[in-house]
Design an enzyme around this catalytic site. Structure first.
Site, PDB file in Angstrom:
ATOM      1  N   TRP A 102       0.913  -1.335   0.062  1.00 29.50           N
ATOM      2  CA  TRP A 102      -0.161  -0.010  -0.093  1.00 29.50           C
ATOM      3  C   TRP A 102       0.802   1.432  -0.079  1.00 29.50           C
ATOM      4  CZ3 TRP A 102      -4.305  -0.399  -2.034  1.00 29.50           C
ATOM      5  CH2 TRP A 102      -5.159  -1.521  -1.908  1.00 29.50           C
ATOM      6  N   ASP A 172      -1.609   6.427   6.660  1.00 26.41           N
ATOM      7  CA  ASP A 172      -2.485   5.604   5.972  1.00 26.41           C
ATOM      8  C   ASP A 172      -2.773   4.470   7.108  1.00 26.41           C
ATOM      9  OD1 ASP A 172      -4.264   3.971   4.940  1.00 26.41           O
ATOM     10  OD2 ASP A 172      -3.153   3.582   3.068  1.00 26.41           O
ATOM     11  N   LYS A 196     -12.232  -1.879   6.426  1.00 23.02           N
ATOM     12  CA  LYS A 196     -11.110  -2.603   7.262  1.00 23.02           C
ATOM     13  C   LYS A 196     -11.832  -2.734   8.651  1.00 23.02           C
ATOM     14  CE  LYS A 196      -8.969  -2.889   3.470  1.00 23.02           C
ATOM     15  NZ  LYS A 196      -7.990  -1.812   2.871  1.00 23.02           N
TER      16      LYS A 196
HETATM   17  C1  LIG Z   1      -7.334  -1.189   1.793  1.00 20.14           C
HETATM   18  C2  LIG Z   1      -6.391  -0.415   1.701  1.00 20.14           C
HETATM   19  C3  LIG Z   1      -6.161   0.644   0.878  1.00 20.14           C
HETATM   20  C4  LIG Z   1      -7.174   0.973  -0.198  1.00 20.14           C
HETATM   21  O1  LIG Z   1      -8.582   1.076   0.038  1.00 20.14           O
HETATM   22  P1  LIG Z   1      -9.503   1.493  -0.966  1.00 20.14           P
HETATM   23  O2  LIG Z   1     -10.565   1.773  -0.056  1.00 20.14           O
HETATM   24  O3  LIG Z   1      -9.544   0.337  -1.689  1.00 20.14           O
HETATM   25  O4  LIG Z   1      -9.036   2.736  -1.809  1.00 20.14           O
HETATM   26  C5  LIG Z   1      -5.161   1.389   1.187  1.00 20.14           C
HETATM   27  N1  LIG Z   1      -4.357   1.463   2.216  1.00 20.14           N
HETATM   28  C6  LIG Z   1      -4.443   0.508   3.151  1.00 20.14           C
HETATM   29  C7  LIG Z   1      -3.524   0.372   4.221  1.00 20.14           C
HETATM   30  C8  LIG Z   1      -5.429  -0.661   2.843  1.00 20.14           C
HETATM   31  O5  LIG Z   1      -5.451  -1.412   3.755  1.00 20.14           O
END
Ligand SMILES: *Cc1c(COP(=O)(O)O)cnc(C)c1O
Length: 360
Positions: A102, A172, A196
């Site tokens: 990511w 993030d 998540k």
């Molecule tokens: C799932 C995830 C993403 C992507 O998320 P989207 O909602 O599909 O844009 C980005 N960063 C992390 C750490 C993730 O777990």
């Protein structure tokens, strides 16, 4: 009805009491005569739902008053672009830490807007650890420093908050937000896609320090300009109303449970159950450096990879679903977010033991 234990990385399992309440309120929310999905986002009912969700999230995380909490759309992936658009503030470069899949995606997107300095990377080691602060080569002139505080695919979690001096720190935190208390005041900005550990897909939470907003690049779409959305109470356009409502129920569930300190204790115990077993068996292996192992996403492999399909099939037969690792790394992955009960983790470890007895 037979609910399985869902170890998927996202969209992921939600607390059963939340789903039950959402079901009970599906046709009519609180004598309003309608479902939350059917309400005007500017009506008094939804405005109250939205305000309560924000207040509960602020309470849970102890968000200081000098930060805005925004409920946006586009997922974490949109923030990969929205962060540079808003936070470069006339500067030309930003620092990024590459700790997995990511963070690499975030870097690739940011490169469309600025010069990215990769301040540290664990790529040479197969992204199996969190690069130590001493090895970060930070640029004091960078607009901000971005890192992925929990790598959902690699299962690497930063159990410490980096020190970036006066340069704003951006995280993030999609896959571990609300899993533990967080010192929000040490960040310039925190973002997380909801699917998540927060609620349904469609909602993206952004927590941003006041002084960092208001200098978005001229070409920034209005819906992605933090200042525009902050001034509109996240309602410059129609917010993802139902996702905000369900997230609000999750926040209340967390508050009733005892807040994030209590949630962290439970998460520590759940993760220990899996890692303690992985550490005392030769049958399975964990690829991540011990001190950086994620409490939320646990990748593991079978030493005999020929058994993987049988493992997944039998697990599914036991009601243990979505254990297949991400297509980019293979193997297995158990995501054990807040909503995964201890019984689910116990059932997984029991199954892993039994599978080892039968095939080891
Ligand atoms: C799932 C995830 C993403 C992507 O998320 P989207 O909602 O599909 O844009 C980005 N960063 C992390 C750490 C993730 O777990």
């Amino acid at each position: 009805m037979a609910r399985i234990f869902n170890f998927g990385a996202g969209p992921a399992t939600l607390p059963e009491p939340v789903l039950r309440q959402a079901a009970e309120e599906m046709l009519e929310w609180h004598a309003s005569g309608m479902s939350v999905m059917e309400m005007s986002h500017r009506g008094k009912e939804f405005v109250a739902i939205h305000a309560q969700a924000e207040a509960d999230l602020r309470e849970l995380l102890g968000v200081p008053p000098s930060y805005k909490v925004l409920f946006l759309q586009g997922g974490a992936a949109a923030q990969f672009a929205v962060v540079p658009l808003n936070l470069l503030r006339g500067k030309r470069s930003a620092d990024y830490v590459a700790s997995g899949y990511w963070s690499k995606k975030a870097i690739a997107e940011a490169q469309r807007y600025c010069k990215v300095n990769v301040a540290a990377s664990s790529e040479d080691a197969g992204f199996n650890h969190a690069p130590k602060q001493e090895r970060w080569k930070l640029d004091p002139g960078a607009a901000y420093v971005h890192y992925t505080s929990n790598e959902t695919i690699g299962g690497v979690e930063f159990h410490w908050i980096p020190d970036t001096g006066d340069v704003p720190l951006v995280a993030d935190a999609s896959s571990h937000i609300l899993s533990r208390p967080l010192e929000v005041g040490r960040f310039g900005l925190i973002y997380a896609g909801a699917q998540k550990n927060i609620g349904p897909a469609g909602l993206t939470v952004v927590i941003v320090r006041d002084d960092l907003i208001g200098q978005a690049a001229a070409e920034t779409p209005a819906v992605f300009d933090y200042k525009v959305q902050a001034e509109a109470g996240s309602m410059h356009n129609t917010p993802p109303t139902f996702a905000v409502y369900v997230a609000g129920l999750v926040f209340q569930w967390l508050r009733k449970l005892g807040g994030l300190k209590r949630m962290e204790e439970i998460n520590v115990a759940k993760a220990a159950l899996v890692y303690d077993y992985l550490d005392q068996t030769e049958f399975y292996a964990s690829p991540v450096a011990k001190e950086d192992r994620s409490r939320m996403n646990i990748p593991f492999s079978l030493r005999n990879t020929a058994l993987e399909e049988t493992f997944l099939k039998q697990a599914k037969g036991r009601g243990l679903a979505q254990l297949k690792g991400h297509r980019s790394v293979g193997g297995m992955r158990a995501s054990i977010y807040n909503a995964m009960p201890m019984e689910g983790v116990k059932a997984l470890v029991d199954f892993m033991r039994e599978f080892e007895r039968n095939h080891g």
